[in-house]
Design an enzyme around this catalytic site. Structure first.
Site, PDB file in Angstrom:
ATOM      1  N   ASP A   6       6.441  -0.464  18.322  1.00  0.00           N
ATOM      2  CA  ASP A   6       6.399   0.507  17.221  1.00  0.00           C
ATOM      3  C   ASP A   6       6.713   1.912  17.737  1.00  0.00           C
ATOM      4  O   ASP A   6       7.523   2.637  17.144  1.00  0.00           O
ATOM      5  CB  ASP A   6       4.998   0.456  16.582  1.00  0.00           C
ATOM      6  CG  ASP A   6       4.779   1.543  15.552  1.00  0.00           C
ATOM      7  OD1 ASP A   6       5.244   1.363  14.418  1.00  0.00           O
ATOM      8  OD2 ASP A   6       4.144   2.562  15.883  1.00  0.00           O
TER       9      ASP A   6
ATOM     10  N   GLY B 130      -1.152   5.215   7.127  1.00  0.00           N
ATOM     11  CA  GLY B 130      -1.980   5.334   5.942  1.00  0.00           C
ATOM     12  C   GLY B 130      -1.120   5.488   4.703  1.00  0.00           C
ATOM     13  O   GLY B 130      -0.014   6.040   4.767  1.00  0.00           O
TER      14      GLY B 130
ATOM     15  N   ARG C 280       7.985  -8.454  -4.245  1.00  0.00           N
ATOM     16  CA  ARG C 280       8.099  -9.902  -4.120  1.00  0.00           C
ATOM     17  C   ARG C 280       7.516 -10.620  -5.321  1.00  0.00           C
ATOM     18  O   ARG C 280       8.131 -11.515  -5.877  1.00  0.00           O
ATOM     19  CB  ARG C 280       7.426 -10.379  -2.833  1.00  0.00           C
ATOM     20  CG  ARG C 280       8.423 -10.911  -1.810  1.00  0.00           C
ATOM     21  CD  ARG C 280       7.739 -11.610  -0.669  1.00  0.00           C
ATOM     22  NE  ARG C 280       6.740 -10.720  -0.075  1.00  0.00           N
ATOM     23  CZ  ARG C 280       6.872 -10.160   1.124  1.00  0.00           C
ATOM     24  NH1 ARG C 280       7.923 -10.427   1.873  1.00  0.00           N
ATOM     25  NH2 ARG C 280       5.953  -9.367   1.613  1.00  0.00           N
TER      26      ARG C 280
ATOM     27  N   GLU D 272      11.917  10.494   6.864  1.00  0.00           N
ATOM     28  CA  GLU D 272      10.811  11.252   7.465  1.00  0.00           C
ATOM     29  C   GLU D 272       9.602  10.354   7.753  1.00  0.00           C
ATOM     30  O   GLU D 272       9.003  10.430   8.822  1.00  0.00           O
ATOM     31  CB  GLU D 272      10.394  12.387   6.508  1.00  0.00           C
ATOM     32  CG  GLU D 272       9.277  13.272   7.017  1.00  0.00           C
ATOM     33  CD  GLU D 272       9.668  14.040   8.270  1.00  0.00           C
ATOM     34  OE1 GLU D 272      10.580  14.867   8.202  1.00  0.00           O
ATOM     35  OE2 GLU D 272       9.073  13.799   9.340  1.00  0.00           O
TER      36      GLU D 272
ATOM     37  N   GLU E 231      -3.661  -4.282  13.188  1.00  0.00           N
ATOM     38  CA  GLU E 231      -3.223  -5.417  12.378  1.00  0.00           C
ATOM     39  C   GLU E 231      -3.752  -6.718  12.974  1.00  0.00           C
ATOM     40  O   GLU E 231      -4.107  -6.786  14.150  1.00  0.00           O
ATOM     41  CB  GLU E 231      -1.684  -5.495  12.390  1.00  0.00           C
ATOM     42  CG  GLU E 231      -0.968  -4.234  12.022  1.00  0.00           C
ATOM     43  CD  GLU E 231      -0.762  -4.114  10.515  1.00  0.00           C
ATOM     44  OE1 GLU E 231      -1.015  -5.096   9.803  1.00  0.00           O
ATOM     45  OE2 GLU E 231      -0.359  -3.025  10.070  1.00  0.00           O
TER      46      GLU E 231
ATOM     47  N   ALA F  77      10.546  20.968  -6.716  1.00  0.00           N
ATOM     48  CA  ALA F  77      11.856  20.320  -6.700  1.00  0.00           C
ATOM     49  C   ALA F  77      12.809  20.979  -7.693  1.00  0.00           C
ATOM     50  O   ALA F  77      14.021  20.772  -7.634  1.00  0.00           O
ATOM     51  CB  ALA F  77      11.716  18.839  -7.022  1.00  0.00           C
TER      52      ALA F  77
ATOM     53  N   THR G 237       0.831  -1.211   0.000  1.00  0.00           N
ATOM     54  CA  THR G 237       0.000   0.000   0.000  1.00  0.00           C
ATOM     55  C   THR G 237       0.862   1.257   0.000  1.00  0.00           C
ATOM     56  O   THR G 237       0.518   2.246  -0.633  1.00  0.00           O
ATOM     57  CB  THR G 237      -0.930   0.057   1.229  1.00  0.00           C
ATOM     58  OG1 THR G 237      -0.136  -0.159   2.407  1.00  0.00           O
ATOM     59  CG2 THR G 237      -2.009  -0.990   1.151  1.00  0.00           C
TER      60      THR G 237
ATOM     61  N   GLY H 119      -9.915  -2.049  10.569  1.00  0.00           N
ATOM     62  CA  GLY H 119      -8.660  -1.760   9.878  1.00  0.00           C
ATOM     63  C   GLY H 119      -7.727  -0.829  10.639  1.00  0.00           C
ATOM     64  O   GLY H 119      -6.717  -0.382  10.100  1.00  0.00           O
TER      65      GLY H 119
ATOM     66  N   LYS I  15      10.092   4.542  16.976  1.00  0.00           N
ATOM     67  CA  LYS I  15      10.006   5.963  16.618  1.00  0.00           C
ATOM     68  C   LYS I  15      10.700   6.817  17.666  1.00  0.00           C
ATOM     69  O   LYS I  15      11.389   7.793  17.335  1.00  0.00           O
ATOM     70  CB  LYS I  15       8.534   6.364  16.492  1.00  0.00           C
ATOM     71  CG  LYS I  15       7.810   5.639  15.358  1.00  0.00           C
ATOM     72  CD  LYS I  15       6.311   5.927  15.394  1.00  0.00           C
ATOM     73  CE  LYS I  15       5.554   5.127  14.356  1.00  0.00           C
ATOM     74  NZ  LYS I  15       4.086   5.138  14.605  1.00  0.00           N
TER      75      LYS I  15
END
Lengths: 438, 438
Positions: free
Chosen positions: B203, B309, B46, B131, B192, B34, B14, B189, B207
């Protein structure tokens, strides 16, 4: 480590001395992050002799700030004198045309002359950075220019004036009216002796014009910002809003309005608004600044922090200096000046919202009928109407009527108020505020 | 306009397809910002055949992602395969040693191998940006590295895991316990199928280790983060906290502890905490991420936005790509890798706070006396004690006792709980949570 990055500094008020103090306090850390020492070589201010609590003997002194542009070996000039035109603009122009980068905290100058200065910077291969011009040390320009660079920006909403937000928050707590609260804010140092630029919205409008230019890729259009300040907001409005579940905040807002067959037009407004309690800006309390940016990919991004103060402003200025010393220069307004479109101004009358309207009316029969008729004739549908029993204005002797409307275009609201102008029933000019997103 | 900035992309889940979509949707705007077009030249994933709703025919295909490091003409490689080691790390190493810049959203890899990769990047004169590894499209690394570069960072506090915050917020509203709420979050959703990394704090710890490294100029020390997740928080705790005026949030926190005669030590913790209602992180609701950074000059700066997301993560990745295309590369961890100190770990036991302790106890005389004695013996002073009439655990049959303490070192709290271990009065393991800053 490379050679020092050499600076000239124009302006030695609280911000200028704050910059000198910061460069001294955090010298090692700044050198590590910039990859080279940062050094002020020359300074300029109105009076040389004044005791600023800082030793100036190590700096070359310039009586005329514009002379900084010519001091040998400087990499950049920091301008913190302020003022839309005059010496600040002279210095910026002279520095850029001499190929020297400029860092400034001057929102009025950038909002007004930003496009011209960006062109001059690009023509000379110099940089022009102004992080501290918007929300002081809260790095919102950085965020817009770099952190959100992948996004089409759909809307910018901000609480951009700390003084106004301090006053509205204080009125909320104390229940006192604007005048007393302003006097108290002045006593505590949260408001200037001349508060006009803050409470009438001009300061927020400067910042909004800069944010909108960066976010939407347009030339800054300060003159195009529609501005209403907070002087007419009463404690009774805040209390009424609270009963309805809203906070009152001075909100600066910019977005693009689609027009069939033409480039989108820019709508920029600063005015007191009613915010539902769950709006991200509703919780911003006291002298804080906050900007909510809606990116098409990132979704809403909120950034908040102090919007003024010597150290916080110095933080923004020196962040720009570090970026320059690292060689991270960018186009001043995110894209090359030649690509900045001229903003066409959108018709704010077409924008729909629910509204809060407050009247102070004579206490006699038929007044509500007169209000209701004006609303009907202007095609504004009333959602709720609250008549307060008690008088809100002992002098004028009126009583307060507050109403909320269903969604209506701003021009219909203006039309309704125009229809009531001159009415014998209305004791003082009515106040209208949009109710944001709920 | 200059030549296109050419990319390889490894990973077409995703996030990877989100990057392709963003580069396509906002191509003109990105090229303007840019200064050159941005173009994906080669991709790897994969399985080649899978329908991803995106036309891959224009890209060179690599079966082995590490081959992207050798594709001719690439300026940078985007890694969004994930995984601490394995193919992601192989690709990052291969790309950097081939002198190609790497952009990654891989928090586990950076938290674990960030120092080695930063060294490799510098040795090769390549860039390494990440980032999107922290809070997806919410540009917090940008802010720490550039926007707050003038500040000594005094503390970092964050809500860094959207799933945990979603669950705690949902428990608040519904009054349901962790298990049911997790199941609902999985159905919607927000969690997980294997939620361990989120709800057990790993997690957030990834961070935090990255933020602390950037903020304090240290090598990332993921293994040094003390972690407690939210599985043991009950709806009854949330209700009790609310009665006391607090919200429960999973807070990640890092600061430096001064030590006489030695370099300051790093304290990094992730655990559920009680936040007073006016704490800037208390209002963070749902799957949002937020980071509060305390700069010595800027004061507290809060930045919040979506932490996950497809589009939001792509926003963070492409912001890095735009920075590279502009030639704005910086040291991956804000200062050159050689200057990053090794973090000494602070003794968390010495840190004082008020605490919330919750016990499920047998309903019989003497239990409160036993709790109180353990507190006294561990030199923990009780501030308030609430015994709930109703049972909280139908199976175990216990009743709930919640207490708050006066300020005490964490080691005294641990000592008190250790003294109660094995007690017949305690029906299930107690829960302790610090009460932040009030």
């Amino acid at each position: 480590m490379s050679d020092a990055f050499k600076l000239g500094l124009a302006g030695l008020g609280t911000v200028g001395t704050g910059v000198l103090r910061l460069l001294d306090d955090n010298a090692d850390l700044l050198a590590a992050r910039a990859g080279r020492p940062i050094e002020v070589v020359a300074v300029s201010a109105r009076t040389r002799g004044r005791d600023r609590g800082i030793d100036l003997s190590g700096y070359q002194w310039c009586d005329d700030p514009a002379d900084l542009a010519q001091v040998e070996g400087l990499d950049a000039v920091i301008e913190v004198m302020g003022g839309t035109d005059g010496p600040a603009l002279d210095l910026a122009r002279a520095s850029l045309s001499a190929g020297r980068s400029v860092v400034t905290a001057n929102k009025a100058m950038i909002a007004t002359h930003g496009f011209e200065l960006a062109q001059a910077a690009e023509a000379a291969g110099a940089a022009l950075l102004f992080e501290a011009a918007v929300c002081a040390g809260t790095p919102i320009l950085q965020t817009m220019r770099d952190g959100l660079s992948a996004n089409r920006i759909d809307r910018i909403e901000g609480i951009l004036n700390g003084t106004s937000n301090y006053i509205l928050s204080a009125m909320e707590r104390s229940g006192e009216d604007f005048g007393e609260t302003l006097a108290e804010a002045q006593r505590l140092g949260y408001a200037e002796a001349d508060p006009a630029l803050d409470v009438d919205g001009g300061d927020a409008a400067h910042k909004l014009a800069i944010l909108a230019a960066l976010g939407f890729g347009l030339r800054p259009d300060f003159a195009g910002v529609e501005v209403n300040g907070i002087r007419d907001v009463r404690a009774a409005d805040i209390a009424q809003a609270e009963r309805l579940g809203y906070k009152i905040r001075l909100v600066a807002m910019a977005d693009l309005v689609d027009r069939p067959g033409e480039a989108p037009a820019l709508l920029q407004r600063v005015r007191p608004c009613l915010l539902p309690a769950d709006h991200l800006l509703a919780g911003i309390d006291g002298p804080t600044n906050a900007v909510l940016t809606l990116g098409d990919q990132s979704g809403p991004i909120l950034i908040q922090g102090a919007g003024a103060g010597s150290a916080a402003t110095a933080s923004g200025i020196v962040a720009d200096v570090v970026a320059l010393a690292r060689g991270q220069a960018r186009a001043p307004l995110a894209v090359p000046a030649g690509q900045l479109a001229v903003a066409e101004r959108a018709d704010s009358g077409a924008r729909e919202a629910r509204y809060y309207l407050r009247f102070v009316v004579a206490d006699r029969p038929g007044v509500l009928a007169e209000l209701a008729a004006a609303m009907r004739d202007a095609r504004v549908s009333i959602q709720s109407l609250i008549q307060e029993g008690e008088g809100v204005d002992p002098e004028a002797g009126g009583i307060m009527v507050a109403l909320t409307t269903h969604r209506a275009p701003a021009r219909n609201i203006r039309d309704a108020l125009a229809r009531l102008q001159g009415s014998q029933s209305i004791v003082e000019p009515p106040l209208s505020m949009p109710i944001l997103q709920d």
